[in-house]
Design a protein around this motif. Sequence first.
Motif, PDB file in Angstrom:
ATOM      1  N   ALA A  85     -15.940   6.949 -39.052  1.00 53.49           N
ATOM      2  CA  ALA A  85     -15.147   7.938 -39.589  1.00 53.49           C
ATOM      3  C   ALA A  85     -13.708   7.754 -39.289  1.00 53.49           C
ATOM      4  CB  ALA A  85     -16.098   9.167 -39.291  1.00 53.49           C
ATOM      5  N   ILE A  86     -13.152   8.577 -39.941  1.00 53.80           N
ATOM      6  CA  ILE A  86     -11.481   8.766 -39.749  1.00 53.80           C
ATOM      7  C   ILE A  86     -11.102  10.180 -39.916  1.00 53.80           C
ATOM      8  CG2 ILE A  86     -10.750   6.422 -40.052  1.00 53.80           C
ATOM      9  CD1 ILE A  86      -9.933   7.507 -42.910  1.00 53.80           C
ATOM     10  N   GLN A  87     -10.162  10.742 -39.041  1.00 51.79           N
ATOM     11  CA  GLN A  87      -9.733  12.319 -39.390  1.00 51.79           C
ATOM     12  C   GLN A  87      -8.429  12.005 -40.195  1.00 51.79           C
ATOM     13  OE1 GLN A  87     -10.905  15.072 -38.510  1.00 51.79           O
ATOM     14  NE2 GLN A  87     -12.834  14.058 -37.733  1.00 51.79           N
ATOM     15  N   VAL A  88      -8.486  12.776 -41.297  1.00 50.23           N
ATOM     16  CA  VAL A  88      -7.463  12.864 -42.242  1.00 50.23           C
ATOM     17  C   VAL A  88      -6.563  14.064 -42.206  1.00 50.23           C
ATOM     18  CG1 VAL A  88      -6.648  12.386 -44.569  1.00 50.23           C
ATOM     19  CG2 VAL A  88      -8.544  10.944 -43.706  1.00 50.23           C
ATOM     20  N   PRO A  89      -5.528  14.273 -41.643  1.00 51.79           N
ATOM     21  CA  PRO A  89      -4.680  15.358 -41.767  1.00 51.79           C
ATOM     22  C   PRO A  89      -4.730  16.270 -42.882  1.00 51.79           C
ATOM     23  CG  PRO A  89      -3.284  13.611 -40.756  1.00 51.79           C
ATOM     24  CD  PRO A  89      -4.377  12.823 -41.554  1.00 51.79           C
ATOM     25  N   ASP A  90      -5.205  17.699 -42.827  1.00 49.51           N
ATOM     26  CA  ASP A  90      -5.386  18.464 -43.688  1.00 49.51           C
ATOM     27  C   ASP A  90      -6.202  18.088 -44.820  1.00 49.51           C
ATOM     28  OD1 ASP A  90      -3.170  20.124 -42.818  1.00 49.51           O
ATOM     29  OD2 ASP A  90      -1.964  18.710 -43.996  1.00 49.51           O
ATOM     30  N   TRP A  91      -7.250  17.190 -44.266  1.00 47.16           N
ATOM     31  CA  TRP A  91      -8.242  16.817 -45.151  1.00 47.16           C
ATOM     32  C   TRP A  91      -9.603  16.978 -44.351  1.00 47.16           C
ATOM     33  CZ3 TRP A  91      -8.246  14.587 -50.521  1.00 47.16           C
ATOM     34  CH2 TRP A  91      -9.481  14.386 -50.849  1.00 47.16           C
ATOM     35  N   GLY A  92      -9.738  16.417 -43.334  1.00 48.24           N
ATOM     36  CA  GLY A  92     -10.811  16.535 -42.225  1.00 48.24           C
ATOM     37  C   GLY A  92     -11.439  15.225 -42.217  1.00 48.24           C
ATOM     38  N   VAL A 105     -13.747  12.018 -42.567  1.00 56.50           N
ATOM     39  CA  VAL A 105     -14.031  11.357 -43.690  1.00 56.50           C
ATOM     40  C   VAL A 105     -15.057  10.040 -43.283  1.00 56.50           C
ATOM     41  CG1 VAL A 105     -13.441   9.804 -45.618  1.00 56.50           C
ATOM     42  CG2 VAL A 105     -12.150  11.682 -45.070  1.00 56.50           C
ATOM     43  N   LYS A 106     -16.319   9.901 -43.789  1.00 57.44           N
ATOM     44  CA  LYS A 106     -17.029   9.022 -43.312  1.00 57.44           C
ATOM     45  C   LYS A 106     -16.763   7.661 -44.152  1.00 57.44           C
ATOM     46  CE  LYS A 106     -21.123  11.729 -41.920  1.00 57.44           C
ATOM     47  NZ  LYS A 106     -22.430  12.114 -42.317  1.00 57.44           N
ATOM     48  N   LEU A 107     -16.455   6.765 -43.363  1.00 55.68           N
ATOM     49  CA  LEU A 107     -16.212   5.491 -44.204  1.00 55.68           C
ATOM     50  C   LEU A 107     -17.181   4.931 -45.214  1.00 55.68           C
ATOM     51  CD1 LEU A 107     -14.312   3.714 -41.283  1.00 55.68           C
ATOM     52  CD2 LEU A 107     -13.406   4.986 -43.300  1.00 55.68           C
ATOM     53  N   ALA A 113     -10.961   1.607 -49.328  1.00 51.36           N
ATOM     54  CA  ALA A 113      -9.817   2.209 -49.696  1.00 51.36           C
ATOM     55  C   ALA A 113      -8.774   2.143 -48.550  1.00 51.36           C
ATOM     56  CB  ALA A 113      -9.795   3.745 -50.089  1.00 51.36           C
ATOM     57  N   THR A 114      -9.395   2.237 -47.284  1.00 50.19           N
ATOM     58  CA  THR A 114      -8.628   2.362 -46.092  1.00 50.19           C
ATOM     59  C   THR A 114      -8.535   1.156 -45.128  1.00 50.19           C
ATOM     60  OG1 THR A 114     -10.480   3.453 -44.630  1.00 50.19           O
ATOM     61  CG2 THR A 114      -8.821   4.783 -45.932  1.00 50.19           C
ATOM     62  N   LYS A 115      -9.403   0.018 -45.714  1.00 51.14           N
ATOM     63  CA  LYS A 115      -9.133  -1.225 -44.966  1.00 51.14           C
ATOM     64  C   LYS A 115     -10.180  -1.002 -43.719  1.00 51.14           C
ATOM     65  CE  LYS A 115      -7.560  -5.628 -44.728  1.00 51.14           C
ATOM     66  NZ  LYS A 115      -7.599  -6.452 -45.974  1.00 51.14           N
ATOM     67  N   ASN A 116     -11.293  -0.347 -43.860  1.00 54.69           N
ATOM     68  CA  ASN A 116     -12.136  -0.008 -42.800  1.00 54.69           C
ATOM     69  C   ASN A 116     -11.799   0.993 -41.876  1.00 54.69           C
ATOM     70  OD1 ASN A 116     -15.033  -0.153 -42.137  1.00 54.69           O
ATOM     71  ND2 ASN A 116     -14.643  -1.879 -40.793  1.00 54.69           N
ATOM     72  N   GLY A 117     -10.999   2.062 -42.431  1.00 53.84           N
ATOM     73  CA  GLY A 117     -10.529   2.922 -41.411  1.00 53.84           C
ATOM     74  C   GLY A 117      -9.320   2.517 -40.453  1.00 53.84           C
TER      75      GLY A 117
END
Length: 144
Positions: free
Chosen positions: A8-15, A17-19, A33-37
């Motif tokens: 998972a990644i933490q996206v500012p103002d989004w929260g 996100v499970k990859l 979309a995020t090159k595996n986070g």
Amino acid sequence: PPPHPTGAIQVPDWGEVKLSDSIVGGIYTWADATKNGTRIPTKAIMQRIVSVAVHVETYTEKVGKGKWRINSWYRDPVANSNAGSGPGSRHLAGDAVDVSFSGMNGLYEELNNSWPGGVAIKPGVFIHFDTRHEVGKGRARWNY
């Protein structure tokens, strides 16, 4: 890239996100979309990723060859520079995707003739398409 250590990644103002989660309920995930986070987008970029994902899913289903290989989707400034792209690259905005699959020339012809955004091809390697038209940019065509 190797699997993300947390998935998972933490996206500012989004929260968080499970990859492994689908972007729009289809076969493409946030890992695609995020090159595996390895690239963390902003909220605005996440929204553009969602927008282009709708089109990627639609064309994937239409072509009917299964999930495409995603060569590049969102790029942060470092990744964009390493790819040799300039500051105007739509990958920086998250609304461009480079894909490859067997028999992609048919998709290229269709996009080239009818897509209102950007379309490019590196024959036998990948097709680029973007949704620049959704942010007030015009149609663009080029080859690599």
